[in-house]
Design an enzyme around this catalytic site. Sequence first.
Site: not given
Length: 654
Positions: A430, A503, A505, A507
């Site tokens: 990412e 990550d 999270d 997203d």
Amino acid sequence: MAEELKKQHYNEDDIAILHGLEGVQKRPAMYIGSTGQSGLHHLVWEIVDNAVDEALNGFGTTIEVTIHKDGSVSVQDDGRGIPTGIHKEAKIPAVELIFTTLHSGGKFSNKAYTTSAGMHGVGASVTNALSDFVDVTIWREGKIHHIRFEDGGKVKVPLEIIGNTNKHGTLVTFKPSASIFTSVDFKWQTIFDHLQESAYLLRKIKFVLKDERTNISQTFYYENGIQQFVEDLNENKNTLDKPLYMQDEIDQIKVEIAMQYCYNDYNETIYSYVNNIRTVDGGTHETGFRTGLTRAVNDFAEANNLIRGKNKLEGSDIREGLTAIISLRIPENMTEFEGQTKGKLGTPQVLNVVSNFIYNKFTYYLAENKEFSINLIKKCQDAQNARVAARKAKEEARASKSKKAEVIITDKLTPAQSKDYAKNELFIVEGESAGGTARNGRDRIHQAVLPLRGKPLNTDSTTIAKMLENKEFATIINAIGAGYGQAFDISEAKYGKVIIMTDADTDGAHIQTLLLTFFYNFMRSLITSGHVYVAVPPLYRVSKEVSKTKEVYEYAWNDKDLIEAKKKIGPGYKISRFKGLGEMNAQQLKETTMDPNKRQLIQINIDNPFLAEKRISTLMGKDTALRRKWVEENVDFSTEDNFLKEQIHGEKKE
Ligand code: 28G
């Protein structure tokens, strides 16, 4: 029922006595595969399997599983009740013997068919060995019997009669030991999936799941078994015909197949089971099915002048858009399982049995249902034409490989040096910045890095052409080098592992989902053969300044790690919640997330096809109301990593 009870004789000597429970406690993974989520739930399957066996023997119709607030689980059946008499050799009650001695699957000689294979079926004693307590109540022969084990299988309350009854059955309650498992939190969804799958396969048995933590309950009962399974799998799809159901018993092999064709689907979805255990790697039954099906369709098409000699359909043309469930019952002594995870049926005679079975039944069906047959042949020919065109395009592209295309690949992908493809790993990362860090932290020999700019396209219900227009996916397809869609050929893949690194999270979870949707739709066998992984960056960093210039630190991936890290660093530690890949330098990223010896990876598998299909269409499809409802029901935004956990349906591998 009472009549039947009298008829059945049993010999308590039959119970094979092997050895004690210490071995199980010392090496739990040998018996239940792991001490993670999967191993924890294995304890439930062992008990449920016994209840299922009893029902398959013709005793009992309903199996109830209850998750209690204190972390224990109960399983109750309405069978004959586990025998309570004294075992002749062991001189202890049979029930005590069953819960305290290891027996491998199939040692019960009265069983023609069992639910066990490979690691399964090691028995209730394994659950006992790995539990704080096991409490057993038996309703049998007019009495209520009770026995209790504690602390890894020691008899706490010896078998006693605690009352009179006219019912029959068994209730087992157990609580897994927190000192053995990395988590003792039973997952509603995992048990739900397992019981639902069992209910589809065992059509006469009713399963009830209750969760006292949430007061939710669910009943599974499918009058039409695997036929209903196929129908539910294909819900919302454009199908050619109603699901077809076939069944027979040949040479002691019971074969059941349900199948249905869909338009607008490039995949074949075949799930096979032997004695109710999923055979993830297929085997002789799947091979037999494919062979027989190909023969039946080609013979029919030829006999009806629908194809000419040279244009014979290939198997893949005939299986495009096919959903099929193959369920076999084979006597225990005929089962041969192969491969590292024992997920492949080896029994040779099964191949011809299933091949002839499907050939005969499907040939008959084709002849009797001309309208369907014509549509099917047409559909197969469309697939054939698409396949031929794709091959031509590929050959042409290879012949005139433009430099431009190569530039696009090389400027994004940092390749691995080794040509030993099976050992190579592709990290899809990412963001450009984390991509840069990963490039510097990678093992140049075996690790390649492909950074993603922004979010990939949502490929749920996109056409192949739309997907190919997307640069990110074109690059991924080029990098993997094995094609896409029906022409995807896993043997050409340039990587043994494709690792998604985002990550931790929401997203990041979204990007994972988008990538997995892409692989699911266009490179499904990459997932089903276990090549797709999600990297797990650590969640915490525990650190302490030991001098002005020196800091000591530890990373933690879960709460257990965190406790250990705190101990290691000692008083004065500081904990920071770790926010993303970007917070690490190359060395740290390597240490925590990329180095095969230190990292944690989740291998993506489709252990519940039903759920995978449903979840993808819910999460990625056009129906926003459906998605909103799912998100509201399933996502806890207070802790972001919960969301991540729910998203990934897999098991920690490294
Ligand atoms: C509720 C949770 C899990 C079970 C039975 C019933 C019998 C049995 C179970 O026998 C021993 C050795 C070989 C036959 C069998 C009862 C025959 C007559 C049983 C369960 C006996 C095991 N009466 N119900 N085991 N075999 N339910 N539910 O575990 O000869 S296990």
